[in-house]
Motif scaffolding. Structure first.
Motif, PDB file in Angstrom:
ATOM      1  N   ALA A  55       0.837  -1.198   0.000  1.00 53.32           N
ATOM      2  CA  ALA A  55       0.000   0.000   0.000  1.00 53.32           C
ATOM      3  C   ALA A  55       0.873   1.248   0.000  1.00 53.32           C
ATOM      4  N   MET A  56       0.333   2.344  -0.563  1.00 49.15           N
ATOM      5  CA  MET A  56       1.081   3.593  -0.562  1.00 49.15           C
ATOM      6  C   MET A  56       1.204   4.129   0.858  1.00 49.15           C
ATOM      7  N   ALA A  57       2.370   4.668   1.186  1.00 49.69           N
ATOM      8  CA  ALA A  57       2.648   5.118   2.547  1.00 49.69           C
ATOM      9  C   ALA A  57       2.862   6.624   2.576  1.00 49.69           C
ATOM     10  N   ASN A  58       2.285   7.287   3.571  1.00 48.85           N
ATOM     11  CA  ASN A  58       2.529   8.706   3.763  1.00 48.85           C
ATOM     12  C   ASN A  58       3.946   8.931   4.271  1.00 48.85           C
ATOM     13  N   ALA A  59       4.443  10.140   4.103  1.00 52.90           N
ATOM     14  CA  ALA A  59       5.742  10.505   4.649  1.00 52.90           C
ATOM     15  C   ALA A  59       5.677  10.489   6.173  1.00 52.90           C
ATOM     16  N   THR A  60       6.773  10.059   6.821  1.00 53.59           N
ATOM     17  CA  THR A  60       6.839  10.030   8.280  1.00 53.59           C
ATOM     18  C   THR A  60       8.178  10.589   8.734  1.00 53.59           C
ATOM     19  N   THR A  61       8.257  10.915  10.020  1.00 52.82           N
ATOM     20  CA  THR A  61       9.524  11.338  10.581  1.00 52.82           C
ATOM     21  C   THR A  61      10.549  10.217  10.433  1.00 52.82           C
ATOM     22  N   GLY A  62      11.817  10.608  10.330  1.00 52.43           N
ATOM     23  CA  GLY A  62      12.849   9.634  10.031  1.00 52.43           C
ATOM     24  C   GLY A  62      12.952   9.424   8.532  1.00 52.43           C
ATOM     25  N   LYS A  63      13.350   8.230   8.137  1.00 52.20           N
ATOM     26  CA  LYS A  63      13.593   7.934   6.724  1.00 52.20           C
ATOM     27  C   LYS A  63      12.287   7.758   5.962  1.00 52.20           C
ATOM     28  N   THR A  64      12.118   8.539   4.893  1.00 54.34           N
ATOM     29  CA  THR A  64      10.965   8.420   4.002  1.00 54.34           C
ATOM     30  C   THR A  64      11.468   8.273   2.575  1.00 54.34           C
ATOM     31  N   THR A  65      11.049   7.213   1.901  1.00 48.53           N
ATOM     32  CA  THR A  65      11.435   6.995   0.507  1.00 48.53           C
ATOM     33  C   THR A  65      10.230   7.200  -0.402  1.00 48.53           C
ATOM     34  N   PHE A  66      10.495   7.688  -1.604  1.00 47.04           N
ATOM     35  CA  PHE A  66       9.452   7.892  -2.602  1.00 47.04           C
ATOM     36  C   PHE A  66      10.124   7.999  -3.962  1.00 47.04           C
ATOM     37  N   LYS A  67       9.324   8.156  -5.002  1.00 45.41           N
ATOM     38  CA  LYS A  67       9.860   8.293  -6.354  1.00 45.41           C
ATOM     39  C   LYS A  67       9.320   9.563  -7.004  1.00 45.41           C
ATOM     40  N   LEU A  68      10.089  10.086  -7.924  1.00 43.34           N
ATOM     41  CA  LEU A  68       9.642  11.172  -8.787  1.00 43.34           C
ATOM     42  C   LEU A  68       9.659  10.664 -10.223  1.00 43.34           C
ATOM     43  N   ARG A  69       8.509  10.743 -10.887  1.00 44.31           N
ATOM     44  CA  ARG A  69       8.444  10.366 -12.298  1.00 44.31           C
ATOM     45  C   ARG A  69       8.346  11.656 -13.108  1.00 44.31           C
ATOM     46  N   VAL A  70       9.295  11.853 -14.012  1.00 46.48           N
ATOM     47  CA  VAL A  70       9.394  13.112 -14.749  1.00 46.48           C
ATOM     48  C   VAL A  70       9.159  12.855 -16.228  1.00 46.48           C
ATOM     49  N   ARG A  71       8.303  13.690 -16.830  1.00 48.92           N
ATOM     50  CA  ARG A  71       8.001  13.580 -18.257  1.00 48.92           C
ATOM     51  C   ARG A  71       8.152  14.944 -18.923  1.00 48.92           C
ATOM     52  N   HIS A  72       8.509  14.906 -20.210  1.00 43.74           N
ATOM     53  CA  HIS A  72       8.541  16.137 -20.991  1.00 43.74           C
ATOM     54  C   HIS A  72       7.106  16.598 -21.228  1.00 43.74           C
ATOM     55  N   ARG A  73       6.824  17.853 -20.906  1.00 49.77           N
ATOM     56  CA  ARG A  73       5.449  18.336 -21.017  1.00 49.77           C
ATOM     57  C   ARG A  73       4.971  18.361 -22.462  1.00 49.77           C
ATOM     58  N   SER A  74       5.885  18.572 -23.397  1.00 50.91           N
ATOM     59  CA  SER A  74       5.488  18.699 -24.802  1.00 50.91           C
ATOM     60  C   SER A  74       5.140  17.365 -25.441  1.00 50.91           C
ATOM     61  N   THR A  75       5.794  16.282 -24.994  1.00 52.47           N
ATOM     62  CA  THR A  75       5.599  14.975 -25.635  1.00 52.47           C
ATOM     63  C   THR A  75       5.099  13.897 -24.679  1.00 52.47           C
ATOM     64  N   TYR A  76       5.142  14.156 -23.369  1.00 55.43           N
ATOM     65  CA  TYR A  76       4.803  13.187 -22.319  1.00 55.43           C
ATOM     66  C   TYR A  76       5.776  12.013 -22.272  1.00 55.43           C
ATOM     67  N   ALA A  77       6.889  12.127 -22.990  1.00 55.67           N
ATOM     68  CA  ALA A  77       7.899  11.070 -22.955  1.00 55.67           C
ATOM     69  C   ALA A  77       8.686  11.153 -21.652  1.00 55.67           C
ATOM     70  N   ALA A  78       9.204  10.009 -21.194  1.00 54.26           N
ATOM     71  CA  ALA A  78      10.002   9.977 -19.971  1.00 54.26           C
ATOM     72  C   ALA A  78      11.232  10.867 -20.121  1.00 54.26           C
ATOM     73  N   ALA A  79      11.506  11.673 -19.097  1.00 59.54           N
ATOM     74  CA  ALA A  79      12.671  12.564 -19.096  1.00 59.54           C
ATOM     75  C   ALA A  79      13.808  11.856 -18.374  1.00 59.54           C
ATOM     76  N   THR A  80      14.770  11.372 -19.125  1.00 55.15           N
ATOM     77  CA  THR A  80      15.849  10.564 -18.562  1.00 55.15           C
ATOM     78  C   THR A  80      17.120  11.387 -18.388  1.00 55.15           C
ATOM     79  N   GLY A  81      18.021  10.867 -17.544  1.00 52.01           N
ATOM     80  CA  GLY A  81      19.341  11.459 -17.389  1.00 52.01           C
ATOM     81  C   GLY A  81      19.365  12.830 -16.754  1.00 52.01           C
ATOM     82  N   LEU A  82      18.352  13.170 -15.968  1.00 48.59           N
ATOM     83  CA  LEU A  82      18.283  14.500 -15.374  1.00 48.59           C
ATOM     84  C   LEU A  82      19.083  14.583 -14.077  1.00 48.59           C
ATOM     85  N   SER A  83      19.559  15.780 -13.781  1.00 53.74           N
ATOM     86  CA  SER A  83      20.148  16.080 -12.477  1.00 53.74           C
ATOM     87  C   SER A  83      19.088  16.813 -11.666  1.00 53.74           C
ATOM     88  N   ILE A  84      18.631  16.186 -10.585  1.00 49.38           N
ATOM     89  CA  ILE A  84      17.518  16.718  -9.797  1.00 49.38           C
ATOM     90  C   ILE A  84      18.000  17.032  -8.387  1.00 49.38           C
TER      91      ILE A  84
END
Length: 303
Positions: A55-84
């Motif tokens: 199940a999806m978990a809310n952020a909590t105090t201490g260690k919280t892991t999650f993902k960011l999925r990034v897409r190009h707004r113009s094409t909706y293609a996956a944006a790879t190789g980014l420095s975030i």
């Protein structure tokens, strides 16, 4: 859960994206944000971490892991190789402060990035309460999220703090203060080892650099200095031998092996930190006669 004000344009884009990506999983608790000017080139999706049951978990105090999925707004293609870059900030009535965060790394799925934040406090209300925002910076553009952070559950210690002494000061809202060294639980312990994440606070609590040999810190006069040596040690018996930790990736992640922890019960692990030959203490004072202020205490329960 997130709080976010959407413009009509962003809402339409978000709905379209949810429809287009409906085959990618049950993202009903994720959130899309369009990055800021000048180009607004990306759509960034915050995907919460999951519990052991999936199940999806809310952020909590201490260690919280999650993902960011990034897409190009113009094409909706996956944006790879980014420095975030991520900048989490707690906004309170009287002051703002940050919290430690790990380096963002692209996962095996193109355009999806693994993220970890080590939250120092929960969201809340009242005089000591506040809210978190998370700035996700991609080049000159930024997406902003508002994670709601709850208190971690369970009896295990999620964080402990040691302090620098008079030779290790930072600037604060009241003048100067001892630098804090934060030790976070960084995954489950085993019968022979524990994993820890080590970071410290910077001036005015705006930065939280990871601690490892080669890290750069600044003192209360904003003069930079280099960490030349770090020793992280742990034991289950302070009268016995201490085991030295390793830092294979030259970052804030430390592994201490050679311990003896018992399954199906709560174990106590003592941890001490020495930076550039200076032992950190619980109160910022020199070691007391019994030495009880020279280590942090963690409790951990093994299955």
């Amino acid at each position: 859960m997130m709080k976010q004000s959407w413009s009509i344009g962003n809402a339409v884009i978000g709905i379209l994206m949810l429809v287009m990506l409906s085959g990618c999983g049950t993202d009903t608790k994720t959130e899309y944000i369009q990055t800021s000017a000048p180009d607004s080139a990306y759509l960034v999706e915050y995907i919460p971490g999951t519990t052991t049951s999936g199940a999806m978990a809310n952020a909590t105090t201490g260690k919280t892991t999650f993902k960011l999925r990034v897409r190009h707004r113009s094409t909706y293609a996956a944006a790879t190789g980014l420095s975030i870059e991520m900048t989490p900030t707690m906004h309170m009535a009287t002051r703002d402060h940050g919290t430690p965060a790990d380096v963002v790394k692209e996962s095996a799925t193109p355009g999806t990035y693994d993220c970890t934040i080590y939250y120092l406090m929960a969201s809340g209300t009242g005089a000591m309460g506040g809210y978190w925002n998370l700035q996700v910076k991609i080049g000159s553009e930024t997406a902003v999220f508002y994670p709601s952070v709850s208190m971690a559950m369970g009896t295990d210690t999620i964080r402990a703090t040691l302090k620098g002494q008079n030779d290790d000061l930072i600037s604060s809202t009241t003048g100067t203060s001892f630098r804090s060294y934060y030790l976070f639980k960084d995954g489950d312990a085993t019968n022979t080892s524990i994993n820890l994440f080590l970071a410290s606070d910077g001036n005015l609590a705006q930065s939280y650099p990871m601690i490892y040999s080669g890290a750069t810190l600044t003192n209360y006069q904003n003069i930079a200095w280099t960490v030349s040596s770090v020793l992280v040690e742990a034991t289950t018996d302070t009268s016995s031998s201490w085991q030295s930790g390793t830092n294979a990736a030259s970052d804030g992640h430390w592994l201490v092996s050679g311990l003896s922890l018992t399954s199906a019960q709560t174990n106590t692990v003592y941890v001490r930190v020495t930076v550039n030959g200076s032992a950190k203490t619980t109160d910022g004072m020199v070691s007391n006669v019994s030495g009880t202020n020279t280590y942090a205490t963690f409790t951990t329960t093994l299955p």
